[in-house]
Enzyme design. Structure first.
Site, short mmCIF file in Angstrom:
data_model
loop_
_atom_site.label_atom_id
_atom_site.label_comp_id
_atom_site.label_asym_id
_atom_site.label_seq_id
_atom_site.Cartn_x
_atom_site.Cartn_y
_atom_site.Cartn_z
N GLU A 41 0.85 -1.19 0.00
CA GLU A 41 0.00 0.00 0.00
C GLU A 41 0.88 1.24 0.00
O GLU A 41 1.46 1.60 1.02
CB GLU A 41 -0.92 -0.01 1.23
CG GLU A 41 -1.82 1.23 1.31
CD GLU A 41 -2.61 1.29 2.61
OE1 GLU A 41 -2.97 0.23 3.17
OE2 GLU A 41 -2.86 2.42 3.07
N ARG A 45 0.59 10.13 0.95
CA ARG A 45 1.00 11.09 1.99
C ARG A 45 2.19 11.91 1.59
O ARG A 45 2.52 12.88 2.25
CB ARG A 45 1.36 10.33 3.27
CG ARG A 45 0.16 9.77 3.93
CD ARG A 45 0.54 8.87 5.08
NE ARG A 45 -0.53 7.94 5.25
CZ ARG A 45 -0.66 7.09 6.22
NH1 ARG A 45 0.27 7.04 7.16
NH2 ARG A 45 -1.69 6.30 6.30
N THR A 69 -4.39 6.08 1.75
CA THR A 69 -4.68 7.47 2.11
C THR A 69 -5.44 8.18 0.98
O THR A 69 -5.18 9.34 0.67
CB THR A 69 -3.40 8.25 2.51
OG1 THR A 69 -2.54 7.40 3.26
CG2 THR A 69 -3.74 9.43 3.40
N LYS A 129 -11.34 -1.44 5.97
CA LYS A 129 -10.18 -1.09 6.79
C LYS A 129 -10.71 -0.69 8.17
O LYS A 129 -11.76 -0.03 8.27
CB LYS A 129 -9.44 0.07 6.13
CG LYS A 129 -8.29 0.65 6.95
CD LYS A 129 -7.42 1.57 6.11
CE LYS A 129 -6.48 2.39 6.99
NZ LYS A 129 -5.14 2.54 6.40
C1 3PG Z 1 -2.36 3.58 8.25
O1 3PG Z 1 -2.67 4.46 7.48
O2 3PG Z 1 -2.81 2.45 8.13
C2 3PG Z 1 -1.51 3.87 9.42
O3 3PG Z 1 -0.90 5.09 9.35
C3 3PG Z 1 -0.53 2.82 9.75
O4 3PG Z 1 -0.41 2.94 11.10
P1 3PG Z 1 0.92 2.56 11.87
O5 3PG Z 1 1.93 3.58 11.47
O6 3PG Z 1 0.56 2.65 13.33
O7 3PG Z 1 1.32 1.17 11.46
#
Ligand code: 3PG
Length: 208
Positions: A41, A45, A69, A129
């Site tokens: 993924e 960002r 995102t 999700k």
């Molecule tokens: C996401 O978008 O899934 C999270 O930012 C991932 O979270 P983590 O950095 O706590 O693994």
């Protein structure tokens, strides 16, 4: 909607990736794939998200690259155009559901409340999700959803680490987990791809 979510069964963990420098995209993806993690993924960002998706798609044959995102239909379209084979959003919106329903691209909308699960379900989306997992009740909350929402499966992310990933993956309604722990910034900056491959190998041995 004819999107297939079978790809989720090929690796128990989906790395959530933020590409800070475009030259990292291909060697990072190669290291993850070499470690047995094929669903990647790449988030929007950073400014390199779309270019990274394009490069990985072209140059890393074993990778199944998706986008994360995604917060608008325009981003959905741009990522699919760049080669993303699945789309992940931290949340949900009418425009995203509508766009996803027009395509065959699997879409993981975010949901952490019963109301959000019902909204997604009513649009025909049964694999969601669960973000941010750690601060939204964690594995206990997902387990509780198995009662009223027996037909819904989750891909939790947010606060998942090697120490607690198996707790999530052991739940009958968790299809895979996601997280950024596979792609530590210092290892990427240092080009320490062997160490990332080792983290991926450990993650790929978890049982979904
Ligand atoms: C996401 O978008 O899934 C999270 O930012 C991932 O979270 P983590 O950095 O706590 O693994």
């Amino acid at each position: 909607m004819t999107a297939s979510y079978d790809f989720l069964d090929t690796s128990p963990v989906i790395p959530v990736i933020a590409i800070e420098a475009i030259e990292h995209a291909v060697p990072l993806a190669e290291a993850l794939v070499a470690g047995g993690i094929v669903n990647l993924e790449v988030t929007l960002r950073t400014q390199h998200g779309l270019d990274a998706i394009r490069l990985i798609n072209e140059q890393v044959p074993g990778a199944n690259v998706g986008v994360g995102t995604v917060c608008s239909a325009a981003e959905f379209d741009a990522a699919v155009e760049a080669g993303a084979s699945f789309v992940v959003s931290p949340g949900q919106s009418d425009e995203l559901f509508e766009r996803a329903l027009l395509t065959d691209v699997p879409f993981l909308a975010g949901a952490v409340t019963a109301t959000e699960v019902m909204a997604a379900k009513s649009r025909g989306f049964n694999i969601l999700k669960f973000f941010p997992a750690g601060t939204s009740g964690g594995a206990a909350a997902i387990k509780a959803f198995a009662g009223p929402f027996a037909d819904i499966q989750f891909v939790p992310t947010g606060g998942i680490k090697p120490e607690n990933a198996q707790e999530y993956l052991s739940l009958s309604n968790v299809r895979a987990v996601g997280g950024s722990w596979l792609t530590p910034g210092d290892l990427i900056k240092g080009g320490r791809w062997d160490e990332i491959e080792a983290i991926a190998r450990q993650a790929s041995s978890l049982n979904a």
